[in-house]
Structures are given as C-alpha cells and as structure tokens.
Enzyme design. Structure first.
Site, short mmCIF file in Angstrom:
data_model
loop_
_atom_site.label_atom_id
_atom_site.label_comp_id
_atom_site.label_asym_id
_atom_site.label_seq_id
_atom_site.Cartn_x
_atom_site.Cartn_y
_atom_site.Cartn_z
N LYS A 212 24.70 30.23 34.94
CA LYS A 212 24.11 31.48 34.44
C LYS A 212 22.69 31.23 33.93
O LYS A 212 21.78 32.04 34.16
CB LYS A 212 24.98 32.06 33.32
CG LYS A 212 26.32 32.57 33.83
CD LYS A 212 27.25 32.86 32.67
CE LYS A 212 28.58 33.44 33.16
NZ LYS A 212 29.60 33.42 32.09
N GLU B 261 23.73 41.91 38.52
CA GLU B 261 23.83 42.13 37.07
C GLU B 261 25.13 41.56 36.49
O GLU B 261 25.14 40.97 35.41
CB GLU B 261 23.77 43.64 36.79
CG GLU B 261 23.79 44.02 35.33
CD GLU B 261 22.55 43.55 34.60
OE1 GLU B 261 21.48 44.10 34.81
OE2 GLU B 261 22.66 42.60 33.79
N GLU C 134 40.90 30.49 32.12
CA GLU C 134 41.67 30.44 33.36
C GLU C 134 42.63 29.24 33.33
O GLU C 134 42.49 28.34 32.49
CB GLU C 134 40.71 30.32 34.53
CG GLU C 134 39.83 31.55 34.63
CD GLU C 134 38.94 31.55 35.85
OE1 GLU C 134 39.28 30.85 36.82
OE2 GLU C 134 37.93 32.25 35.81
N VAL D 150 37.77 42.55 38.93
CA VAL D 150 36.49 43.26 38.90
C VAL D 150 36.46 44.39 39.93
O VAL D 150 36.06 45.53 39.62
CB VAL D 150 35.31 42.28 39.14
CG1 VAL D 150 33.99 43.03 39.10
CG2 VAL D 150 35.33 41.16 38.10
N GLY E 112 44.52 35.02 27.93
CA GLY E 112 43.75 35.47 29.09
C GLY E 112 42.25 35.27 28.96
O GLY E 112 41.48 35.80 29.76
N GLY F 251 35.72 40.40 31.82
CA GLY F 251 36.78 41.40 31.73
C GLY F 251 36.56 42.50 32.76
O GLY F 251 35.45 42.68 33.27
N1 NAP Z 1 37.04 38.53 35.96
C1 NAP Z 1 35.94 38.57 35.23
O1 NAP Z 1 35.96 38.89 34.03
C2 NAP Z 1 34.61 38.23 35.86
C3 NAP Z 1 33.44 38.31 35.08
C4 NAP Z 1 32.20 38.05 35.67
C5 NAP Z 1 32.14 37.71 37.00
N2 NAP Z 1 33.28 37.60 37.73
C6 NAP Z 1 33.19 37.23 39.14
O2 NAP Z 1 33.68 38.29 39.95
C7 NAP Z 1 34.26 37.77 41.14
C8 NAP Z 1 35.68 38.31 41.27
O3 NAP Z 1 36.45 37.91 40.16
P1 NAP Z 1 37.88 38.56 39.85
O4 NAP Z 1 38.24 38.10 38.47
O5 NAP Z 1 37.87 40.01 40.14
O6 NAP Z 1 38.79 37.79 40.92
P2 NAP Z 1 40.26 38.16 41.40
O7 NAP Z 1 40.96 39.03 40.40
O8 NAP Z 1 40.91 36.89 41.82
O9 NAP Z 1 40.01 39.07 42.70
C9 NAP Z 1 39.58 38.54 43.92
C10 NAP Z 1 39.83 39.58 45.00
O10 NAP Z 1 39.32 39.10 46.23
C11 NAP Z 1 40.35 39.15 47.23
N3 NAP Z 1 40.15 38.00 48.11
C12 NAP Z 1 40.05 36.69 47.76
N4 NAP Z 1 39.87 35.92 48.85
C13 NAP Z 1 39.87 36.76 49.89
C14 NAP Z 1 39.75 36.59 51.29
N5 NAP Z 1 39.57 35.38 51.82
N6 NAP Z 1 39.79 37.67 52.09
C15 NAP Z 1 39.96 38.90 51.57
N7 NAP Z 1 40.09 39.15 50.25
C16 NAP Z 1 40.04 38.10 49.44
C17 NAP Z 1 41.65 39.10 46.48
O11 NAP Z 1 42.66 39.68 47.25
P3 NAP Z 1 44.17 39.86 46.68
O12 NAP Z 1 44.06 40.88 45.57
O13 NAP Z 1 44.96 40.39 47.83
O14 NAP Z 1 44.60 38.51 46.18
C18 NAP Z 1 41.30 39.90 45.23
O15 NAP Z 1 41.45 41.28 45.48
C19 NAP Z 1 34.16 36.24 41.01
O16 NAP Z 1 33.00 35.81 41.68
C20 NAP Z 1 34.01 36.02 39.51
O17 NAP Z 1 33.32 34.83 39.19
C21 NAP Z 1 34.52 37.86 37.20
#
Ligand code: NAP
Length: 431
Positions: free
Chosen positions: A204, A128, A189, A13, A186, A301
């Site tokens: 939600k 949002e 998870e 994201v 994908g 996504g």
């Molecule tokens: N993916 C989706 O489609 C989606 C949809 C709706 C909501 N969300 C929400 O959005 C949020 C992020 O999801 P995502 O899919 O983007 O996750 P992600 O791809 O795993 O990204 C997480 C990011 O946070 C960094 N991070 C994690 N722990 C950390 C720490 N302790 N200190 C510093 N940086 C840290 C990671 O660093 P590194 O890159 O170095 O590992 C990575 O850049 C979550 O709350 C999720 O529920 C996601």
C-alpha cells in the site's frame, strides 16, 4: 443509455458492490443520470448464494467472458490474486474498457505495465479500494491535494496488525493469543503472513508513494519489518516511556530522495496515530500548502471497501457519459524513485536487552553503542534479579542513528556473554 458493468468476483467486496449498486440505483439514475447495469459476473462456484438476485445467465465461471463482452464498458476486478488477475485486467484495458480494482497486490507487483496499458488505451484504472478501504486516500492524493508538494505520509495501513497491537496494549497480552482472537473475529485471515510481516502495508505504501511523489517505488525496496516479535513486555515499557506501539508505513522526502519504510514504531501518546484503535486505518499527510491532515476510517470489510470501488465506478461512468477520457495525471511512465538506502535511514530506537544482573554489563553495552557513534538518551533497569545469577531487562533509548550502524552495534551487543536473548529493537517515531 445504460453503461454495462462486468464484475470479476462476487465475494466479500464484489457482493458489497452489487448491493450498493442495487440500493442506490435510483439515486445514481435521478441525481447523476447514470444507468449502471451489471451485465456479467464471473465467479468460481455457480451454486453459491449471492448478495443480489441476477438472472442466472449473467453468471459465468470464465472471467474472460466479462473482459471480452462488447456490451460491458467498465470491468470491476474483485477476484484477488496476481497472475490471473493481471491477464484479465490487461485484456480489459486493451479491449478499451475502464477497470476498477481493489487488488493492491496486483498493482504493487504488476502495476507498472497496467498503468502503462491504461495510458496507451486511453482508459481509466481506478484503485481507490486497494489502499485503506473506505478512506478516499487515492482521490485525496490524486485530486484533493494536487496543489501541494507532499512532504511526508505516515499511516496505519493494515487493520489486522492494528487490531492485534491494540488488543495486546489493552489486554496486556502477547502476540499469539491476540492473533488468534483477530482470526476468530474475522480481522485476520487464516494465513495472515502478508499482514503480519508488513508486506501488505509495504504494498500500500508503494502505491501511495506513486501518487504522493509521482515516482515509482517497488514494495520490495521498502525497509520492512513485521510485528510478530513484539511482546507484552515491550508494550509495557512503551507505555511507561509515553508511547504506543503501532505498525507504521512511512514515506517522506529527505533532501532529493524518498525514504520509505514499514515497521513497528513507538508512537508518542500525544500523536493522533497513537489513538487509532482496533481494525481502523489512518494516514497523516503533510503537504506544502495544507500542512498536516489526518484521514481516518475503516480500511477493509464488505461495505467500506465496496464504497471505494463504487466511488471509482461512478467517477469513471460520469466521464464516459460526458465523452471524456480518464481523469487525473497519468500514472505511467513515472521515474524510478531515488530511495534513501535502507542502511542510511536514521531513527532513534528502543533497545531491550535481557542481561545477567551483574556489574559492568551497562558499560560494555554503552561502549559498543559508542563504537558506532550511537548516543544513548535514556537507560531503564527496574529492580534486581530475584535469583542469584538471574537476568533482568535493560532498556536503552538511543538518539537517531543510521540503520546500518544500529544493526552492527546490536549484532555485537547480542554476542556479549552477559546478553542472554536476541536484543529487541523497535524504532521510535519523532513526528
Ligand atoms: N475483503 C476486504 O475487506 C478487502 C479490502 C480491501 C481490498 N480487498 C481486495 O479485494 C479483492 C477481493 O477480495 P474479497 O475479500 O472480496 O475476496 P473473496 O471474498 O474471496 O471473493 C473473491 C471472488 O472472486 C471469485 N473468484 C476467485 N477466483 C476466481 C476465478 N479463477 N474465476 C472466477 N471467479 C473467481 C470468487 O468466486 P466464488 O465466490 O465462487 O468463490 C469470489 O466471488 C482482493 O484483491 C482483496 O485483496 C479486499
């Protein structure tokens, strides 16, 4: 003057947010007069390639650097998790920064004190992206439908389970292989537990209830059932009876109370929600002025979710630029919702029994339903067992009955010697 943005996380994201801010920089400057500057990004691993090029000194592995930076006015939390994210978001709000988050788990578990901190510090807390990804459902409930009393809200709030149920329906397959397919593509998870057992949808739904009814609903108090027990046989019977099986989040006003539940449901083929396929989300809202409206789109996504984050960012930045405080009615303090007790929730049910093919079984089952005042609308039994003493599926559709009565009846029916497997119950949606 530029507005400083800090990103906590640049994964799926966060990477999408950075990309959109870079690609639409001119538009935001020229049309809206907003100069948004990403001043710091916290990640875990500095050596990973990132979505956009930034000066290396803008990256840190300490997210507190983002929260404490006096040149940052808006913090975007896209790191995920609950406890560490809570400390960071709270600190940012207390430091007078607006926060945008995509983290539904954080808000479902610790939202009360974060919304309270936003009010106390007169800053915005945008979320949002936390519900239904790219669909602007939070904006719709908090602004677009403000003229309405919301009467009900029915949603497909989880893309993973909708993908699996769609594929089970279209391929005639059972749950396990379709979960595997969702993981390979994908859409699920590696650990899909929170999606499959309905937790994600309940979190939600709790957030949507806060906006729709302006009451606090804890996701732990919502009737919750997942999809792993659904079989290809149930999907076949649903089709025969004119329904499609969907995992629904339902919240509605019943008298002076709110009913909130997440469970798989038989949705009539003619209902709009029955047509929502694959990883898509949809929410049908009934408001006192607008009547029914349906919102449909991608619930997750990189870019759909980032779109929602950026929408919050721009709305907050515009208010900052104009010297205004946070938009909309504050989300704290709110009264705790008076929920319909789970045992009192009334639904019709599909009940699939596996029974010995012998006379008298139907009468025994019907008597146990009657003992709980549950009336039967339809009975289906196709054919006979091919072997002497074999079993057959016996399907019954019941009229609306309270959850507690249904559970008691089903426990007794499951104990009958003629019933050979745990009865399968799926609730029916009467829109
Ligand atoms: N993916 C989706 O489609 C989606 C949809 C709706 C909501 N969300 C929400 O959005 C949020 C992020 O999801 P995502 O899919 O983007 O996750 P992600 O791809 O795993 O990204 C997480 C990011 O946070 C960094 N991070 C994690 N722990 C950390 C720490 N302790 N200190 C510093 N940086 C840290 C990671 O660093 P590194 O890159 O170095 O590992 C990575 O850049 C979550 O709350 C999720 O529920 C996601």
């Amino acid at each position: 003057m530029a507005i400083g943005i800090g990103l906590i996380g640049m994964g799926v994201v966060g990477g999408g947010v950075a990309r959109i801010l870079r690609d639409r920089e001119r538009e935001f400057k020229d049309v809206r007069g907003l100069d948004l500057d990403i001043r710091k990004v916290a990640v875990r691993d500095l050596s990973k390639p990132r979505a956009i090029d930034l000066f290396p000194d803008r990256f840190t592995t300490n997210p507190m650097d983002v929260v404490a930076d006096p040149t940052i006015q808006i913090v975007v939390e896209v790191m995920g998790g609950v406890d560490a994210a809570y400390d960071l978001v709270l600190a940012a709000l207390q430091n007078g920064k607006d926060v945008v988050t995509a983290n539904k788990a954080l808000l479902a578990e610790r939202g009360d004190s974060l919304f309270e901190a936003a009010v106390q510090n007169n800053v915005g807390l945008g979320f949002e992206a936390s519900v239904c990804g790219g669909i602007p459902i939070i904006q719709t409930l908090s602004q677009g439908l403000v003229a309405n009393d919301i009467q009900s809200l029915y949603g497909i709030l989880n893309g993973t389970t909708n993908y699996i149920l769609t594929r089970m329906t279209e391929a005639g397959a059972d749950f396990d292989p379709m979960l595997k397919e969702a993981q390979d593509k994908g859409f699920a998870e590696a650990d899909p537990t929170m999606d499959i057992d309905g937790t994600d949808a309940a979190q939600k739904l709790a957030l949507l209830c806060r906006l729709a009814f302006r009451q606090r609903v804890s996701s732990g108090d919502i009737l919750k059932e997942g999809i792993s027990h659904i079989t290809a046989l149930d999907i076949d019977f649903a089709r025969e009876l004119g329904y499609t099986i969907k995992l629904l989040g339902i919240a509605r006003v019943v008298g002076n109370r709110i009913e909130a539940r997440v469970h798989p449901a038989f949705v009539p083929h003619h209902a709009l929600l029955a047509d929502i396929r694959n990883e898509f989300n949809a929410v049908e809202i009934v408001g006192s002025a607008v009547d029914a409206q349906v919102f449909y789109g991608k619930g997750a996504g990189e870019l759909p979710t980032a779109s929602a984050v950026v929408a919050d960012l721009i709305a907050i930045a515009e208010r900052r630029k104009a010297g205004l405080g946070p938009a909309g009615a504050p989300l704290a303090p709110l009264p705790e919702a008076d929920l319909v007790p789970i045992g009192d929730i009334q639904t019709g049910s599909y009940c699939r029994l596996t029974v010995y093919d012998k006379p008298g079984v139907l009468a025994q089952v019907a008597a146990l339903f009657a003992g709980e005042n549950i009336s039967i609308e339809t009975v289906i039994q196709h054919g006979r067992s091919e072997t002497e003493g074999g079993t057959v599926p016996l399907i019954m559709i019941t009229h609306d009955a309270p959850e507690a009565a249904m559970q008691r009846a089903i426990t007794r029916i499951g104990n009958l010697s003629a019933v050979t497997e745990k009865p399968q119950i799926i609730r029916i949606l009467h829109p």
